[in-house]
Scaffold this motif. Sequence first.
Motif, mmCIF file in Angstrom:
data_model
loop_
_atom_site.group_PDB
_atom_site.id
_atom_site.type_symbol
_atom_site.label_atom_id
_atom_site.label_comp_id
_atom_site.label_asym_id
_atom_site.label_seq_id
_atom_site.Cartn_x
_atom_site.Cartn_y
_atom_site.Cartn_z
ATOM 1 N N PRO A 205 -15.185 -5.290 -92.566
ATOM 2 C CA PRO A 205 -13.804 -5.408 -92.104
ATOM 3 C C PRO A 205 -13.611 -6.656 -91.261
ATOM 4 O O PRO A 205 -14.574 -7.303 -90.853
ATOM 5 N N ARG A 206 -12.358 -6.985 -91.014
ATOM 6 C CA ARG A 206 -12.056 -8.147 -90.196
ATOM 7 C C ARG A 206 -12.600 -7.932 -88.783
ATOM 8 O O ARG A 206 -12.725 -6.797 -88.306
ATOM 9 N N ALA A 207 -12.910 -9.019 -88.098
ATOM 10 C CA ALA A 207 -13.410 -8.940 -86.722
ATOM 11 C C ALA A 207 -13.076 -10.243 -86.015
ATOM 12 O O ALA A 207 -13.206 -11.329 -86.602
ATOM 13 N N ALA A 208 -12.637 -10.154 -84.767
ATOM 14 C CA ALA A 208 -12.324 -11.356 -84.005
ATOM 15 C C ALA A 208 -13.545 -12.249 -83.884
ATOM 16 O O ALA A 208 -13.464 -13.471 -84.000
ATOM 17 N N SER A 209 -14.709 -11.644 -83.668
ATOM 18 C CA SER A 209 -15.977 -12.362 -83.650
ATOM 19 C C SER A 209 -17.063 -11.393 -84.095
ATOM 20 O O SER A 209 -16.892 -10.174 -84.011
ATOM 21 N N ALA A 210 -18.160 -11.952 -84.566
ATOM 22 C CA ALA A 210 -19.220 -11.115 -85.121
ATOM 23 C C ALA A 210 -20.119 -10.595 -83.999
ATOM 24 O O ALA A 210 -20.998 -11.297 -83.507
ATOM 25 N N ARG A 211 -19.855 -9.363 -83.595
ATOM 26 C CA ARG A 211 -20.668 -8.723 -82.553
ATOM 27 C C ARG A 211 -21.170 -7.405 -83.126
ATOM 28 O O ARG A 211 -20.425 -6.432 -83.239
ATOM 29 N N GLN A 212 -22.437 -7.402 -83.495
ATOM 30 C CA GLN A 212 -23.020 -6.270 -84.215
ATOM 31 C C GLN A 212 -23.778 -5.346 -83.263
ATOM 32 O O GLN A 212 -24.067 -5.723 -82.113
ATOM 33 N N ASP A 213 -24.122 -4.166 -83.757
ATOM 34 C CA ASP A 213 -24.865 -3.223 -82.924
ATOM 35 C C ASP A 213 -26.303 -3.681 -82.682
ATOM 36 O O ASP A 213 -26.981 -3.160 -81.794
ATOM 37 N N TRP A 214 -26.768 -4.665 -83.476
ATOM 38 C CA TRP A 214 -28.109 -5.207 -83.258
ATOM 39 C C TRP A 214 -28.080 -6.512 -82.466
ATOM 40 O O TRP A 214 -29.143 -7.058 -82.115
ATOM 41 N N ASP B 180 -3.656 -11.606 -93.650
ATOM 42 C CA ASP B 180 -3.202 -10.457 -92.865
ATOM 43 C C ASP B 180 -2.583 -9.373 -93.745
ATOM 44 O O ASP B 180 -2.740 -8.177 -93.482
ATOM 45 N N GLY B 181 -1.855 -9.798 -94.785
ATOM 46 C CA GLY B 181 -1.260 -8.812 -95.678
ATOM 47 C C GLY B 181 -2.310 -7.959 -96.360
ATOM 48 O O GLY B 181 -2.168 -6.729 -96.480
ATOM 49 N N VAL B 182 -3.401 -8.587 -96.801
ATOM 50 C CA VAL B 182 -4.489 -7.842 -97.434
ATOM 51 C C VAL B 182 -5.209 -6.966 -96.419
ATOM 52 O O VAL B 182 -5.558 -5.812 -96.698
ATOM 53 N N GLN B 183 -5.444 -7.516 -95.215
ATOM 54 C CA GLN B 183 -6.168 -6.752 -94.201
ATOM 55 C C GLN B 183 -5.415 -5.481 -93.816
ATOM 56 O O GLN B 183 -6.026 -4.445 -93.560
ATOM 57 N N ARG B 184 -4.092 -5.549 -93.779
ATOM 58 C CA ARG B 184 -3.322 -4.355 -93.430
ATOM 59 C C ARG B 184 -3.531 -3.233 -94.442
ATOM 60 O O ARG B 184 -3.534 -2.053 -94.078
ATOM 61 N N GLU B 185 -3.701 -3.595 -95.702
ATOM 62 C CA GLU B 185 -3.952 -2.576 -96.721
ATOM 63 C C GLU B 185 -5.286 -1.885 -96.478
ATOM 64 O O GLU B 185 -5.418 -0.671 -96.651
ATOM 65 N N PHE B 186 -6.292 -2.667 -96.064
ATOM 66 C CA PHE B 186 -7.602 -2.079 -95.788
ATOM 67 C C PHE B 186 -7.568 -1.238 -94.512
ATOM 68 O O PHE B 186 -8.265 -0.226 -94.405
ATOM 69 N N ASP B 187 -6.798 -1.669 -93.530
ATOM 70 C CA ASP B 187 -6.793 -0.969 -92.248
ATOM 71 C C ASP B 187 -6.229 0.439 -92.363
ATOM 72 O O ASP B 187 -6.592 1.329 -91.590
ATOM 73 N N PRO C 86 -5.374 4.678 -100.438
ATOM 74 C CA PRO C 86 -5.552 4.000 -101.730
ATOM 75 C C PRO C 86 -4.393 3.048 -102.007
ATOM 76 O O PRO C 86 -3.269 3.257 -101.552
ATOM 77 N N SER C 87 -4.689 1.994 -102.754
ATOM 78 C CA SER C 87 -3.675 0.997 -103.075
ATOM 79 C C SER C 87 -3.832 0.582 -104.529
ATOM 80 O O SER C 87 -4.901 0.109 -104.932
ATOM 81 N N GLU C 88 -2.787 0.771 -105.316
ATOM 82 C CA GLU C 88 -2.827 0.399 -106.723
ATOM 83 C C GLU C 88 -2.827 -1.117 -106.909
ATOM 84 O O GLU C 88 -3.288 -1.618 -107.930
ATOM 85 N N SER C 89 -2.319 -1.848 -105.920
ATOM 86 C CA SER C 89 -2.097 -3.283 -106.097
ATOM 87 C C SER C 89 -3.099 -4.153 -105.356
ATOM 88 O O SER C 89 -3.075 -5.374 -105.474
ATOM 89 N N LEU C 90 -3.991 -3.553 -104.595
ATOM 90 C CA LEU C 90 -4.851 -4.339 -103.723
ATOM 91 C C LEU C 90 -5.776 -5.263 -104.505
ATOM 92 O O LEU C 90 -5.953 -6.438 -104.161
ATOM 93 N N ALA C 91 -6.384 -4.742 -105.572
ATOM 94 C CA ALA C 91 -7.292 -5.576 -106.369
ATOM 95 C C ALA C 91 -6.551 -6.769 -106.960
ATOM 96 O O ALA C 91 -7.078 -7.894 -107.003
ATOM 97 N N ARG D 196 -13.027 3.765 -97.606
ATOM 98 C CA ARG D 196 -12.153 4.795 -98.139
ATOM 99 C C ARG D 196 -11.126 4.181 -99.093
ATOM 100 O O ARG D 196 -10.850 4.716 -100.170
ATOM 101 N N THR D 197 -10.573 3.034 -98.697
ATOM 102 C CA THR D 197 -9.602 2.359 -99.552
ATOM 103 C C THR D 197 -10.250 1.896 -100.850
ATOM 104 O O THR D 197 -9.696 2.073 -101.949
ATOM 105 N N LEU D 198 -11.436 1.312 -100.761
ATOM 106 C CA LEU D 198 -12.100 0.776 -101.949
ATOM 107 C C LEU D 198 -12.470 1.877 -102.932
ATOM 108 O O LEU D 198 -12.347 1.708 -104.157
ATOM 109 N N ARG D 199 -12.921 3.010 -102.424
ATOM 110 C CA ARG D 199 -13.390 4.075 -103.316
ATOM 111 C C ARG D 199 -12.247 4.871 -103.943
ATOM 112 O O ARG D 199 -12.457 5.564 -104.934
#
Length: 620
Positions: free
Chosen positions: A459-468, A502-509, A513-518, A549-552
Motif C-alpha cells: 500500500p501507499r506510505a509516506a515513507s518506508a518504515r517497516q517492522d524490521w 490518488d484516484g487509484v489509491q482511494r480504490e485500494f483504501d 471490490p472494483s470492476e474498473s480498477l484493473a 481484499r480489493t485485489l482478491r
Amino acid sequence: MTPTLTRRGWILSTCAWLVLCLAQAPLLTVADTKHDLVADPWGFLHQALSPWTDVFPLGQLQNQAYGYLFPHGLFFALLSWLPDWLTQRLWWTLLLTLAFAGTVKLLDALGPHGTGSRASRLVAAVLFALSPRIMTTLGAISSEAWTIALVPWILLPVVRILGASSPTRRQTATAACSSAVAVLCLGAVNAVASLAAVLPAVIWWVCHARRPTAWRFLAWWVPAGVLACFWWVGPLLILGRYSPPFTDFIESAGITTHWFSLGEVLRGTTSWTPYLSDERQAGAALVGEPVFVAATLFLALLGLWGLSGMSRTRVPYRHVWLVMLGCGLLIFGVAGPFSPVQDAARSFLDGAGAPLRNHHKFDALVHLPLVIGLAHLLGRVSVPGWAQRGHWAHPEKHRPVIMVTAVGLLVATLTAPAWSARLVPVDGYRSVPSYWTEAADWLNDPANGAADSRTMILPRAASARQDWGNTRDEPAQALLDVPWVVRDAVPLVPPEAIRGLDGVQREFDTGAPSESLAAALTQQGVGYLLVRSDLTRVAHTPGARSVLRTLRNSPGFTEEASFGDGDVRIFRVGGADGASPTAPRTVHTDDLDVVAGGPEVLPRLAAADGGTPHDRVLTG
C-alpha cells in the motif's frame, strides 16, 4: 604561536571521534539521507549521471541526485566492500573530525596567540562539532550536517590571508584556492545549505574589504569558487526549469519558522522536524528535555558574554563576529513569531523564496560566533597542572578546580545525546530481509515481463518504515531494474500524475471490490503490483489488508508469486477482461469525449464504460 594540538593529539582526537561513532547502534544501518547510497552506491552514482530516470516513480527529473557524486557518494562507493553500518559510521567520523579540526585551526588563526587558551579552544571545537544542529542531522540527514562541518575550512583561508601583513601573490592565490576546494567538497546535495556554508566567509571578507589584500584575494576567490560550483549549477538550473513544483507540496513556511523564537535560535534548535517527530533521537532530546534546554541556553549566554567585551580582554575580530551573529539573527528573525513583517516573509517563503524556507541551514551564522565567544571567555579558566594535582583532594579550597569541574559538567551535559548513543535515528536494521531481494529478482527476470510495464508498490506510505527497520526510501529502490511507482509523501511528478495515483489509491483504501480498477491501472501503464505487509503504523499507510481484499475480490488480478511468509506478494494486472496492459497508441481528437474532472476519476470513468479502457480528455 604553539598549535593547540600536536600530531599525537590529532591522532588521539580522531580515534576518539571514531570510538564515539562506532558506539552509535553498532551493527545497525540507519536511514541516513539515501537508502541507495548504502545499499547500492555504484548503481546510485551511475543513475545520478543522468538528469532523467524512467525507473521511478513515473519517470522524473531526479532531484539533485548529481549532488551526491562528490564527496558523499564517492566515499560510500569506495568503501562499499565494508558492511553498510560501518561505512556510515566512518562517514560520520570523517564529518565530526573535520568539524572539530577546522574549528581548532580557526581558533588558532585568530590573532598571534589565537583565541582563548589551548584547553578552551578544544572545548569550543568539541561543542561546535557536537552542536545541536549537527547532532540533530548527523544520523538522519548527514548531507546537511556535512555543510556545517566544512564552514570553518571555508572561512580559515580567508581569516589567514586577510589577517596577514603583506602576503605575496602566491600566498593570496593559494588561500583563495584552498577556500574554493573546501567549497568544492561541500557537494551539491542542497544548494541553499552550500550557500549558507559560504556566507560566513563572505561576511568576513566584506568586513575587511578596505584592505588592498581583500581585493587581490577576491580576484582569485570568485573565479575559483565559480569553478568549484560549476559542475552542479548547470544541472540545478535544468531541474528548476523543468521539474514539477514539488516545493508546493512539502512543508510550509508556517511550519519551518514556527520555532524561531530568540531562545531557540541561540540554542541552535531551529530545525522543525524534532518538534513533530521523535525519529531523530538527539534532536528530540534537545528540544524536549529540560536539562538540555537549560544547558544550551546557558552555553548561548556564555558565548554572548564572551563576545560582549565585558570580559577583561576583547575577543579578536569582535566586530566581525558580532556582524555575523547579527546577520544570523536577522535571517531567522525576519520570519519569526515576533517579526513585524512575518506575514510578508512567510508569503515570500511559500512562493518565490521556497528554496530558502528551511532557515535552519543558516545556523552556523549564529553558532560559530557563540563558540568563538565561549573559547575566549573560558580562556580565563586556569587548568590545574600536574604539580597541583593535590588540589583535587580539596576542590572547595581551590577556585580553578571548581571552575574546571563546572566546565566539565557543562560539556558533558551538552554532549550527552552523543555519548549516550542517541545520534542515530530510531529503527535501525541489520539488513533488508531476503524476501525483498527475492521479489526484486523475480520482477527483474526478463522471462516474467515486468520490464514491459510498470510495477506499483502497495500500500501507499509516506515513507518506508517497516517492522524490521526504517529505510525511509523504498527497500525496492536499490533492488529493482524495472520501472516502478509508489505513492509516497511527495512523488516528484506533475500534479496531474499525482492526482491519477490518488484516484487509484482511494480504490485500494476502501477494501471493496472494483470492476474498473484493473482497467484504470492498465491505462496508467501498470502491469504488476507488489503488495508488502511489513509496514508499521507510523509509516502513515492504510495497511495491506484492504489492498489484498480489493485485489482478491476484483476481476483482472492474478497472484503470481509470494515471498517470505506472505510479506511480499506480486500480482499481475490484466485489465477487466484479462488482457495485457494496452500499448501506447495514437487517437483522433474527434473520437475523444470531454468530461469534467481530473486524472483521479479514471477508475470511475472505466466503471462507467463497463470496466474497459476508454479514451477521454479530462478537464479541471
